[in-house]
Design a protein around this motif. Structure first.
Motif, short mmCIF file in Angstrom:
data_model
loop_
_atom_site.label_atom_id
_atom_site.label_comp_id
_atom_site.label_asym_id
_atom_site.label_seq_id
_atom_site.Cartn_x
_atom_site.Cartn_y
_atom_site.Cartn_z
N PRO A 103 -31.54 28.00 -12.75
CA PRO A 103 -31.44 26.68 -12.12
C PRO A 103 -32.57 26.46 -11.10
CG PRO A 103 -29.32 27.78 -12.14
CD PRO A 103 -30.32 28.80 -12.56
N LEU A 104 -32.84 25.21 -10.79
CA LEU A 104 -33.94 24.86 -9.90
C LEU A 104 -33.86 25.58 -8.55
CD1 LEU A 104 -36.43 23.22 -9.12
CD2 LEU A 104 -34.88 21.36 -8.43
N ALA A 105 -32.68 25.58 -7.94
CA ALA A 105 -32.55 26.22 -6.62
C ALA A 105 -32.95 27.68 -6.68
CB ALA A 105 -31.12 26.08 -6.11
N SER A 106 -32.53 28.39 -7.73
CA SER A 106 -32.88 29.80 -7.87
C SER A 106 -34.37 29.97 -8.10
CB SER A 106 -32.10 30.42 -9.04
OG SER A 106 -30.71 30.37 -8.79
N ARG A 107 -34.95 29.07 -8.89
CA ARG A 107 -36.39 29.16 -9.15
C ARG A 107 -37.20 28.97 -7.86
NH1 ARG A 107 -35.07 25.50 -13.20
NH2 ARG A 107 -36.66 23.95 -12.60
N LEU A 108 -36.79 27.99 -7.07
CA LEU A 108 -37.51 27.73 -5.83
C LEU A 108 -37.35 28.87 -4.83
CD1 LEU A 108 -36.83 23.91 -5.33
CD2 LEU A 108 -38.93 25.01 -6.15
#
Length: 220
Positions: free
Chosen positions: A97-102
């Motif tokens: 997910p985006l949050a984990s990627r960031l």
């Protein structure tokens, strides 16, 4: 074999016979490691091309064959530091997910703890900007934009996946970088001020949460 060739080799694994020639990347890293060592010992005032060449075990002629001048040397160190501060996502991580990627991309790392020389370089850029604007432009072009570009890629990916709807991902990436990273002003004004890594990590977490809420993305 020249004196430069005798000295300019990897001393970590000494052996008999002809020393293994360094690759261009290995020589470059050797010089940049020497720059860090000289700075740690002598500060920026003592960080001369001659001192770096001696620390790297090579002649000044060899050093100048790799870096045209001190500005080019500082530029290369800044570029390497920034590249190590940004975690490059592998295909498996890109599926998160985006949050984990960031978080993987931007979370404070060991590179965050080694900021004395980067801040000294920044002070040098500011002090010499009027006389050497080319140096300032080059170093800044290789520094923060690398992080912002990597974040923008993930924001573009988020748009494509329907994780978020962001009109200008480059502007959003710049905003997130500014929100999640502490301002360098305090360290520039007071170099002796100790770094509070817990505060840096807390700011990152808070800044990321605020950003994710602002773009309507899940926080994890």
């Amino acid at each position: 074999m020249s004196a430069d060739s005798d000295q300019d080799h990897d001393a970590a694994t000494p052996r008999r016979g002809r020393p293994r020639a360094l690759t261009p990347d290995e020589r470059r890293d050797l010089i940049l490691d020497a720059l860090q060592a000289v700075f740690d010992r002598s500060g920026m005032a003592g960080t001369t091309m001659s001192a770096v060449a001696t620390e790297a075990g090579m002649s000044k002629r060899t050093l100048y064959a790799v870096f045209d001048d001190r500005a080019a040397l500082l530029e290369a160190f800044t570029e390497r530091h920034m590249s190590r501060a940004v975690h490059r996502l592998d295909p498996e991580e890109q599926a998160l997910p985006l949050a984990s990627r960031l978080r993987l991309l931007m979370a404070p790392s060991e590179a965050t703890r080694a900021l004395n020389l980067p801040f000294a370089i920044l002070r040098t850029i500011i002090a010499e900007a009027s006389e050497r604007p080319d140096m300032a432009r080059r170093i800044f072009a290789r520094g923060m934009p690398a992080l912002r570009a990597a974040v923008a890629v993930e924001l573009d990916r988020a748009n494509a996946r329907g994780e978020a709807r962001i009109e200008d991902t480059e502007a959003a990436a710049a905003l997130l970088a500014d929100m999640a990273r502490p301002s360098p002003l305090d360290r520039l004004v007071d170099p002796a001020k100790p770094m509070d890594f817990e505060a840096i990590e807390a700011r990152f977490d808070f800044g990321l949460r605020v950003f994710l809420r602002g773009i309507g993305a899940a926080e994890d």
